[in-house]
Scaffold this active site. Structure first.
Site, short mmCIF file in Angstrom:
data_model
loop_
_atom_site.label_atom_id
_atom_site.label_comp_id
_atom_site.label_asym_id
_atom_site.label_seq_id
_atom_site.Cartn_x
_atom_site.Cartn_y
_atom_site.Cartn_z
N PRO A 66 -0.42 2.26 19.28
CA PRO A 66 0.79 1.44 18.47
C PRO A 66 0.19 1.51 17.05
O PRO A 66 -0.86 1.45 16.76
CB PRO A 66 0.73 0.27 19.24
CG PRO A 66 -0.51 0.16 19.75
CD PRO A 66 -1.31 1.27 20.08
N SER B 170 0.74 -1.21 0.09
CA SER B 170 0.21 -0.07 -0.07
C SER B 170 0.58 1.58 -0.05
O SER B 170 1.32 1.56 -0.90
CB SER B 170 -1.08 -0.10 1.11
OG SER B 170 -1.89 0.91 1.20
N ASP C 187 -2.63 6.29 -3.11
CA ASP C 187 -1.64 5.90 -2.53
C ASP C 187 -1.18 4.57 -3.51
O ASP C 187 -1.64 4.52 -4.52
CB ASP C 187 -2.01 5.07 -1.04
CG ASP C 187 -2.80 4.07 -1.39
OD1 ASP C 187 -3.60 4.12 -2.23
OD2 ASP C 187 -2.97 3.30 -0.15
#
Length: 549
Positions: A506, A66, A282
């Protein structure tokens, strides 16, 4: 069923090269491309087993990383309706990827026995890859795994991730969702786009024919650079697209949706002319953000996933009202959604909003609870889901003579809008066409779209830590549960800033902790983000230099 051949072939050609653990997350597996051959070989076998568990339904496997740098790569599996794997299979994937090579056969043998699988001969795995240099070799590893399992397969070559999601769903619905080819994908989207143009023309509203000013698209030097020209060829003069980051540079390097969103500036080397309409994909074309330079202020303005979500939700709300049908419309966001967007959706649009943890699987699942569920991450990944019962209701309403002509037309229009949407996953090409259609319908340029509400200035930072799992979150990732004292320290810091908000989590794809902050000015947002980053560094075992303003 014996897996001796799988183990022998795996040990011989795709041995496990290191002992560094790798986990299957929301984005599948992601790491350096040169670490993945044995992992992807094993995923070929696992995909065949998954297909057998689904009575031979096609399972998709996409080789991509990606928005990650070019040297990275990854793999993710797709279930029969184009959706992502469930948590139980994520665990199977992680277990299989990490087992020593000499135990591979016995692990697969135990797995098929547990799942009650007796044959893989009727299993079907379909796969594709992106344009990364490591992808062809990894595709060979995947094919070798599928063959070793004795399953059937189809290699679709170079595709965007959303195209493979679409194809998987088409195969498993026997073509009801569309033709299971790349050509079928483009036909479905462009035919819906053209039909919407003609329907708006009949209603004497602004037509797409008069909305042909050029759209500039940054393809992140990825697979989109190959697919946008195909789209353009099918739309002709209806939508003029000028392509940059067209594959001549490094993938995702100082370009693409993630770069533009995080850095809050155009791709390197691009000079924005005030008033121009720009969009960035992207690397695998499942994210899109819009942006422009203001005519009056000559400043950079970002129209990210929040702006796209509010545009789509507002348009669909108006259209649902026109149909006269009792359809429940809702919008799903994550903690990264700008606070101003949430206020605008709830108070101005009056559309219900749900907040879920970061990750497409969480958004997708929650959106399914609505008749029509819009979801977008702030990074530009999102789509709209429509329940089967709602789709059937709309179809029946177009033939209901008890309804007014206006209501039947609105139902037909909404059905065409649904055809324009790739419901399997966020799709930058589909979302681009949807945005362009809505802007044309409203007779809006990007500045008018941007004025719907004003984003609070925000900043995202990354903090390198020894162990990102030290950070545990709650309340849809808006609060830190561990380490002790971190959340109270964040709360005290946030209280010093007007309209302040910050959270930490995270990363699911990198060995870092992500920090998000917003406030009433960019300077304050930057300061707040840095202060929280310092807290994370000190309380969660940061490595390297301490963050500095």
């Amino acid at each position: 069923m014996e897996f001796d051949d799988v183990q022998v072939a795996g040990e011989k050609n795709y041995p496990k090269r290191d002992e560094i653990p790798i986990q299957y997350g929301t984005a599948g597996f992601r790491t350096k491309g040169n670490r993945l051959e044995h992992v992807i070989y094993r995923m070929g076998v696992l995909a065949a087993i998954r297909s057998a568990c689904k009575n031979g339904a096609a399972i998709g496997v996409m080789i991509t990383a990606s928005h990650n740098p070019e040297e990275d790569n990854g793999v993710k599996l797709m279930d029969p309706m184009g959706e992502m794997l469930g948590p139980e299979w994520e665990k199977y994937a992680s277990d299989v990827a990490n087992v020593p090579s000499n135990e591979l056969g016995s692990v697969f043998q135990t797995l098929v026995k547990t799942l009650g699988v007796t044959s893989l001969q009727n299993s079907l795995v379909v796969f594709a890859r992106d344009t990364r240099p490591s992808s062809p070799v990894l595709a060979e590893a995947l094919e070798a795994g599928i063959k070793a399992a004795g399953a059937q397969f189809q290699n679709f070559g170079l595709l965007t991730t959303p195209q493979l999601h679409y194809i998987v769903r088409c195969i498993n619905t026997n073509g009801q969702y569309g033709k299971p080819t790349e050509e079928g994908y483009f036909e479905k989207l462009t035919e819906a786009f053209i039909k919407l143009r003609n329907m708006r023309k009949m209603k004497k509203m602004k037509t797409l024919e008069s909305y042909t000013s050029c759209l500039y698209v940054d393809a992140a030097n990825g697979i989109g650079a190959q697919k946008v020209p195909i789209l353009q060829s099918k739309l002709g003069e209806l939508l003029k697209i000028s392509l940059v980051s067209d594959g001549s540079g490094r993938l995702n390097h100082e370009c693409g949706a993630d770069f533009v969103k995080v850095q809050q500036k155009p791709p390197t080397g691009v000079t924005l002319v005030p008033g121009q309409r720009w969009a960035s994909f992207d690397g695998d074309v499942d994210r899109i953000v819009y942006y422009f330079s203001g005519v009056s202020d000559n400043q950079f303005h970002l129209l990210d996933g929040d702006k796209i979500a509010t545009l789509v939700a507002g348009y669909l709300k108006d259209l649902v009202l026109e149909t006269g049908l009792p359809l429940n419309l809702g919008l799903v966001q994550t903690a990264y959604a700008n606070g101003s967007s949430t206020n605008y959706i709830t108070k101005t649009l009056k559309v219900p909003v749900a907040c879920v943890p970061t990750g497409v699987k969480h958004l997708h699942h929650k959106a399914q609870e609505f008749d029509i569920g819009v979801y977008f991450e702030a990074n530009g990944h999102g789509t709209t889901l429509v329940s089967d019962s709602s789709y059937e209701l709309l179809q029946n309403a177009t033939k209901d003579t008890a309804k007014s002509d206006q209501q039947r037309e609105a139902c037909d229009l909404l059905l065409s809008v649904i055809d324009l949407i790739n419901q399997t996953v966020g799709d930058a090409i589909s979302d681009l066409l949807l945005v362009e259609m809505i802007l044309a319908t409203y007779d809006w340029d990007v500045e008018q779209w941007n004025k719907a509400y004003t984003d609070l200035p925000n900043r995202q930072l990354k903090v390198k830590v020894k162990d990102r799992s030290v950070i545990q979150t709650t309340d849809a990732e808006r609060k830190a549960a561990t380490p002790p004292g971190l959340q109270s320290a964040i709360d005290e810091t946030v209280a010093k800033y007007v309209s302040g908000r910050s959270f930490v989590r995270p990363s699911g794809t990198e060995d870092v902790v992500r920090v998000y902050a917003e406030a009433d000015s960019q300077a304050s947002a930057d300061e707040l983000a840095n202060e929280v980053a310092v807290l994370v560094y000190r309380m969660a075992g940061g490595i390297g230099e301490e963050p500095q303003l």
